[in-house]
Design an enzyme around this catalytic site. Structure first.
Site, short mmCIF file in Angstrom:
data_model
loop_
_atom_site.label_atom_id
_atom_site.label_comp_id
_atom_site.label_asym_id
_atom_site.label_seq_id
_atom_site.Cartn_x
_atom_site.Cartn_y
_atom_site.Cartn_z
N VAL A 61 0.58 4.80 3.40
CA VAL A 61 -0.43 3.75 3.51
C VAL A 61 -0.89 3.38 2.11
O VAL A 61 -1.23 4.24 1.30
CB VAL A 61 -1.63 4.19 4.39
N ALA A 106 -3.26 5.06 -2.55
CA ALA A 106 -2.26 5.15 -1.47
C ALA A 106 -2.17 6.60 -1.01
O ALA A 106 -2.77 7.49 -1.63
CB ALA A 106 -0.89 4.69 -1.98
N LYS A 107 -1.48 6.85 0.06
CA LYS A 107 -1.21 8.23 0.48
C LYS A 107 -0.01 8.22 1.39
O LYS A 107 0.27 7.23 2.07
CB LYS A 107 -2.42 8.79 1.25
N GLY A 108 0.73 9.34 1.40
CA GLY A 108 1.88 9.48 2.28
C GLY A 108 1.75 10.74 3.11
O GLY A 108 1.01 11.66 2.73
#
Ligand code: NAD
Length: 420
Positions: A61, A106-108
């Site tokens: 995201v 962001a992050k995954g």
């Protein structure tokens, strides 16, 4: 959007709404900032060592890139959700802005328990995840880093896969990678150290001298918890309570952190550690310590735990360790407990990630001394700015920290204007 129904995402949004109200943020900007820019959902198929194929849910995201490329870790955890990743991506935007780094958030995440898979399976998973993401990540676009369940080896596989697909070596696509391929000195220790730098500033503010009589309790003995513990020990403090997924441990004389690290290296966890007595996770957080550092996972400090905290400083090493209800109690107790919120306390990791990215782009590498000096400088400055905002607006520390970050993002958005 799908993340809207997730309780963790709702918590991030509630926090944002509260801060936006407190700072009378322009409604148009607030409406944009309370939703991430983009979410990518993929299913990642992997051939297991036994020949079967398993499929894992995975996410990335990207919340906001107004101030620079998206930046944020990739988490491998069996219970990670799209909403959690979305919330973490939003907090990354504020964190980068609080540190005044030219980066967005962001992050995954991949829904997998990395402890239950072989190195080969994890490598296949990482490579397939990266190849699915190749159009969305890059040194000028979105730069992943390690988070819970991932490490420098994971980043090396991301870097290699991305470079293979592009046809040449591109170390700048990730940070937190091994030194051998352009990683930065001091990156591994950075988050834990950064936590301690903010505690040092908080102690100054409270007129507390850190030393032999200072007791520290730390939940989580992974990258963040163990490096914070080492640094506290170096300052002469007594780390009396530690914990990991196997449970909590107490030693009123203070643990020898290197011994505990050697034990974990050999046994994979603190399970069976005899240099302390066994206690519960909650006992670690509510320990009679001056400083408590949650450095494991989210939602650990709920209403009950918050009411029972005995510390003077709560430094949130983990992301989102306090629930909304827990926060309500902490707000009421702010005269007794100084909270250093996650977006500030654990920002040392992304700060040295930024140094790594800059070093990579310039192909010029700094010494460990330079890295640590610059890290201390930026953490101290950010702490002071948050404290000033807290005093000026008479708000809770978490609100103050987010105000500093959101204000910077909002200014940048206004300067750039709305496209088209
Ligand atoms: P890690 O995987 O290295 O370590 C996690 C530790 O927490 C381990 O000791 C594990 O046993 C323990 N743990 C896991 N679940 C637990 C539970 N339910 N109760 C108690 N202990 C538990 O992870 P890390 O990199 O140290 O990250 C810890 C936290 O810090 C996460 O919230 C992460 O998002 C945050 N964080 C990490 C970094 C970084 O640079 N690594 C940067 C910013 C924030």
């Amino acid at each position: 959007m799908e993340w809207d129904n997730d309780p963790i995402y709702q918590m991030a949004q509630r926090q944002f709404d509260e801060v936006a109200d407190a700072m009378s943020l322009d409604r148009n900007l607030a409406n944009r900032l309370r939703e991430p820019d983009r979410g990518i959902l993929i299913s990642v198929p992997i051939r297991m060592e036994d020949g079967n194929v398993k499929v894992f849910d995975a996410y990335r995201v990207q919340h906001n890139d107004t101030r620079g490329p998206y930046k944020g870790g990739i988490r491998y955890a069996p219970d990670v959700t799209l909403g959690e990743v979305a919330a973490l991506s939003m907090w990354m935007t504020w964190k980068c802005a609080i540190m005044n780094l030219p980066l967005g958030g962001a992050k995954g995440g991949v829904r997998i328990d990395p402890t239950k898979h072989s190195r080969l399976e994890l490598q296949r998973l990482t490579r397939r995840y990266t190849s699915e993401m190749v159009g969305f990540i890059g040194p000028q676009q979105d730069i992943p880093a390690p988070d819970m369940g991932t490490n420098e080896q994971t980043m090396a596989w991301v870097m290699d896969t991305y470079s293979q697909l592009k046809g040449y070596a591109i170390p700048g696509v990730v940070t937190g990678k091994p030194i051998a391929i352009g990683g930065s000195l001091g990156r591994t220790e950075a988050t834990g150290r950064g936590v301690v730098y903010t505690v040092m500033e908080a102690a100054k503010h409270l007129n507390i001298t850190l030393g032999e009589s200072t007791k520290v309790a730390i939940q989580g003995f992974g990258n963040v918890g163990s490096h914070a513990a080492l640094k506290f020990e170096k300052l002469g403090c007594k780390v009396t309570h530690i914990s990991d997924v196997s449970g909590g441990y107490v030693n009123t004389k203070g643990f020898n952190i290197q011994h505990a690290l050697d034990y974990v290296e050999k046994n994979k966890s603190l399970k069976g550690y005899t240099e302390g007595d066994s206690i519960s996770q909650k006992d670690v957080l509510t320990a009679p310590a001056d400083i408590v550092v949650p450095a494991a996972t989210g939602h650990q400090i709920d209403e009950k735990v918050a009411a029972q905290l005995k510390c003077r400083i709560l430094a949130e090493g983990a992301n989102g360790p306090t629930t909304t209800e827990g926060d309500r109690v902490l707000k009421e107790r702010q005269k007794d407990i100084l909270v250093i919120p996650d977006v500030l306390a654990n920002a040392g990791g992304v700060t040295v990630s930024y140094f790594e990215w800059v070093q990579g782009l310039q192909n010029f590498f700094w010494s460990a001394k330079e890295i640590n000096r610059e890290l201390a400088k930026l953490m101290t400055k950010a702490f002071e700015e948050v404290m000033e905002t807290q005093k000026k607006h008479k708000v809770f520390m978490r609100t103050a920290a987010q105000m500093v970050g959101i204000e910077r993002v909002a200014k940048a958005m206004l300067a750039r204007g709305l496209y088209p």
